[in-house]
Enzyme design. Structure first.
Site, PDB file in Angstrom:
ATOM      1  N   ARG A  75      -7.178  -0.536  -7.221  1.00  0.00           N
ATOM      2  CA  ARG A  75      -7.672   0.540  -6.259  1.00  0.00           C
ATOM      3  C   ARG A  75      -7.676   1.779  -7.105  1.00  0.00           C
ATOM      4  O   ARG A  75      -6.769   1.902  -8.079  1.00  0.00           O
ATOM      5  CB  ARG A  75      -6.490   0.356  -5.084  1.00  0.00           C
ATOM      6  CG  ARG A  75      -6.721  -0.356  -4.196  1.00  0.00           C
ATOM      7  CD  ARG A  75      -5.602  -0.360  -2.865  1.00  0.00           C
ATOM      8  NE  ARG A  75      -6.352   0.675  -2.260  1.00  0.00           N
ATOM      9  CZ  ARG A  75      -5.491   1.166  -1.137  1.00  0.00           C
ATOM     10  NH1 ARG A  75      -4.443   1.168  -0.829  1.00  0.00           N
ATOM     11  NH2 ARG A  75      -6.259   2.356  -0.274  1.00  0.00           N
ATOM     12  N   ARG A  82       0.863  -1.280   0.052  1.00  0.00           N
ATOM     13  CA  ARG A  82      -0.171  -0.011   0.119  1.00  0.00           C
ATOM     14  C   ARG A  82       0.852   1.353   0.106  1.00  0.00           C
ATOM     15  O   ARG A  82       2.005   0.985   0.104  1.00  0.00           O
ATOM     16  CB  ARG A  82      -0.954  -0.050   1.094  1.00  0.00           C
ATOM     17  CG  ARG A  82      -0.059  -0.419   2.368  1.00  0.00           C
ATOM     18  CD  ARG A  82      -0.560   0.302   3.642  1.00  0.00           C
ATOM     19  NE  ARG A  82      -0.474   1.693   3.581  1.00  0.00           N
ATOM     20  CZ  ARG A  82       0.658   2.448   3.507  1.00  0.00           C
ATOM     21  NH1 ARG A  82       1.834   1.914   4.017  1.00  0.00           N
ATOM     22  NH2 ARG A  82       0.702   3.681   3.727  1.00  0.00           N
ATOM     23  N   GLY A  83       0.274   2.553  -0.075  1.00  0.00           N
ATOM     24  CA  GLY A  83       1.028   3.747  -0.478  1.00  0.00           C
ATOM     25  C   GLY A  83       1.171   3.778  -1.653  1.00  0.00           C
ATOM     26  O   GLY A  83       1.317   3.061  -2.479  1.00  0.00           O
ATOM     27  N   ASN A 131      -5.527  12.169   0.039  1.00  0.00           N
ATOM     28  CA  ASN A 131      -4.754  11.647   0.710  1.00  0.00           C
ATOM     29  C   ASN A 131      -5.489  10.944   1.848  1.00  0.00           C
ATOM     30  O   ASN A 131      -6.916  10.840   1.797  1.00  0.00           O
ATOM     31  CB  ASN A 131      -3.677  12.372   1.617  1.00  0.00           C
ATOM     32  CG  ASN A 131      -2.662  11.391   2.380  1.00  0.00           C
ATOM     33  OD1 ASN A 131      -1.922  10.393   1.805  1.00  0.00           O
ATOM     34  ND2 ASN A 131      -2.262  11.926   3.625  1.00  0.00           N
ATOM     35  N   LYS A 132      -5.048  10.050   2.610  1.00  0.00           N
ATOM     36  CA  LYS A 132      -5.986   9.248   3.517  1.00  0.00           C
ATOM     37  C   LYS A 132      -6.808   9.858   4.321  1.00  0.00           C
ATOM     38  O   LYS A 132      -6.621  10.778   4.535  1.00  0.00           O
ATOM     39  CB  LYS A 132      -4.770   8.500   4.507  1.00  0.00           C
ATOM     40  CG  LYS A 132      -5.371   7.676   5.546  1.00  0.00           C
ATOM     41  CD  LYS A 132      -6.071   6.665   5.087  1.00  0.00           C
ATOM     42  CE  LYS A 132      -5.515   5.621   4.261  1.00  0.00           C
ATOM     43  NZ  LYS A 132      -6.457   4.853   3.325  1.00  0.00           N
ATOM     44  N   GLN A 191      -2.823   2.411   9.729  1.00  0.00           N
ATOM     45  CA  GLN A 191      -1.596   2.458   9.031  1.00  0.00           C
ATOM     46  C   GLN A 191      -0.558   3.418  10.006  1.00  0.00           C
ATOM     47  O   GLN A 191       0.787   3.084  10.052  1.00  0.00           O
ATOM     48  CB  GLN A 191      -1.544   3.265   7.763  1.00  0.00           C
ATOM     49  CG  GLN A 191      -2.292   2.158   6.658  1.00  0.00           C
ATOM     50  CD  GLN A 191      -3.535   2.630   6.384  1.00  0.00           C
ATOM     51  OE1 GLN A 191      -4.359   3.063   7.519  1.00  0.00           O
ATOM     52  NE2 GLN A 191      -4.219   2.418   5.379  1.00  0.00           N
ATOM     53  N   ASP A 221      -1.996  10.675  -2.475  1.00  0.00           N
ATOM     54  CA  ASP A 221      -2.308   9.585  -3.454  1.00  0.00           C
ATOM     55  C   ASP A 221      -2.541  10.262  -4.732  1.00  0.00           C
ATOM     56  O   ASP A 221      -2.454   9.572  -5.708  1.00  0.00           O
ATOM     57  CB  ASP A 221      -3.518   8.884  -2.801  1.00  0.00           C
ATOM     58  CG  ASP A 221      -2.980   7.949  -1.743  1.00  0.00           C
ATOM     59  OD1 ASP A 221      -2.910   8.202  -0.805  1.00  0.00           O
ATOM     60  OD2 ASP A 221      -2.759   6.940  -2.160  1.00  0.00           O
TER      61      ASP A 221
END
Ligand code: MRU
Length: 356
Positions: free
Chosen positions: A89, A46-47, A247-248, A196, A237
């Site tokens: 994703r 991930r990331g 982003n998250k 995370q 992202d």
């Protein structure tokens, strides 16, 4: 030293299973694109930059498994696999950027024997890894200048070595600042639902001897109000042409809080995370994930089993809330529509068009 999050070993993709960290360190070997797709989907890898690398290596797996003898059949096989990998994703543009780049390389070599194209594709994927390593180091060097002795920094999710091929974006800045002898502390948001921050960022920072304190996501406001945070560094992202940044989930609320408390809010992202095809954050597709992730914590159900859930994995921070965007090409500031135009000229290749 950064851990080797994802690599090409013995004609297979080897990656650290990030769902098991910090208590178990285990590699997964992917020798087919279905296993790799599942690893991306389930956050074993991930990331944003790491997902891009996974996509590129996935194209190599797909190429190697094709039995086609002519370019037409080979390219058809490759395209099917690329589309499949692209469905893993939707938000991190790095995935589509890497897949697009691999597709362009295959096409550009359509006159060569298939065995040769397979070698060229592997070379390109390894180049993407090397470029990511170099970008991490450059972003870190630019960003480290912003870190001063005595700083109390807040970060969200994991923008470290586990999210890239080297030592990260947001965390890379901190690793470099530490290497330069700066003394500072870092507050780490746990980052529900998949934790995370709690599981990965604390692990990476502590490993490097950085003073890290874990907080619940809902503690950030009170820390800021007490004057205990003076800078925020996060990753990205996808960054739109106007600087709006996905982003998250939870990043946007931090940016609002930072602006209210007049705390600088920095985004650290490589050029591969920019999507110059989209005008603003409104066009960024936001992944919605399984309800199970919210109903439970690390596999243990904590809510009524059938409660309704809303689980977007990312949010968009409007550009006006971002103090600066740190890239491997330099630090960009408002107005982003103008400053990012320069970035585009400096090194962006529009390879993400197809699979977004
Ligand atoms: O769902 P994840 O864990 O893939 O989300 C990752 C993030 O939001 C990171 O902050 C982002 O990819 C930047 S990583 C260098």
């Amino acid at each position: 030293m950064p851990v080797e999050t994802i690599s090409w070993k013995n004609k297979k993709v080897r990656l650290i299973d990030q769902t098991l960290l910090p208590h178990r360190f285990k590699y997964i070997i992917c020798d087919d694109i279905r296993t790799l797709w599942k690893a991306i989907r389930t956050l074993q890898v991930r990331g944003a930059p790491a997902i891009g690398i996974a996509g590129a290596l996935g194209v190599v797996l797909a190429a190697n498994s094709s039995k086609a003898k002519r370019f037409g059949g080979f390219f058809k096989d490759l395209n099917r696999s690329i589309k499949f990998l692209a469905s893993s994703r939707p938000t991190a543009i790095n995935l589509f950027w890497a897949l697009g780049r691999m597709e362009c390389v295959a096409k550009a070599n359509n006159d060569k024997p298939i065995s040769e194209i397979k070698k060229i594709l592997l070379k390109e994927a390894l180049k993407i890894i090397d470029e990511d390593k170099a970008s991490c180091r450059r972003m870190a060097r630019y960003g480290a200048k912003l870190v001063k002795n005595g700083d109390a920094i807040l970060t969200h999710c994991n923008a470290g070595g586990l999210a890239t091929a080297d030592y990260g974006t947001g965390l890379g800045v901190l690793f470099e600042a530490k290497r330069r002898g700066r003394h500072f502390k870092v507050y780490v948001d746990e980052t529900r639902p998949m934790l995370q921050g709690a599981r990965l960022t604390t692990w990476e920072l502590m490993h490097d001897g950085i003073d890290a304190t874990l907080i619940c996501d809902n503690t950030a406001a009170s820390l800021m109000e007490k004057g205990k945070v003076n800078k925020i560094f996060v990753g990205a992202d996808r960054v739109a042409r106007n600087g709006d940044t996905a982003n998250k989930i939870g990043t946007y609320s931090l940016a609002v809080l930072a602006n209210h408390h007049r705390i600088p809010f920095y985004v650290v992202a490589p050029v591969s995370s920019f999507d110059f095809r989209i005008k603003s954050g409104k066009d960024i597709p936001i992944e919605e994930r399984d309800a199970k992730e919210v109903r439970s914590v690390l596999g243990r159900v904590i809510a009524p089993k059938n409660v309704k859930v809303y689980n977007p994995a990312f949010d968009v921070t409007p550009n006006e809330l971002i103090t600066a965007i740190i890239t491997e090409k330099g630090i960009f500031r408002k107005p982003y529509v103008l400053s990012l135009r320069k970035l585009r000229k400096l090194g962006y290749r529009d390879e993400n068009k197809r699979y977004r």
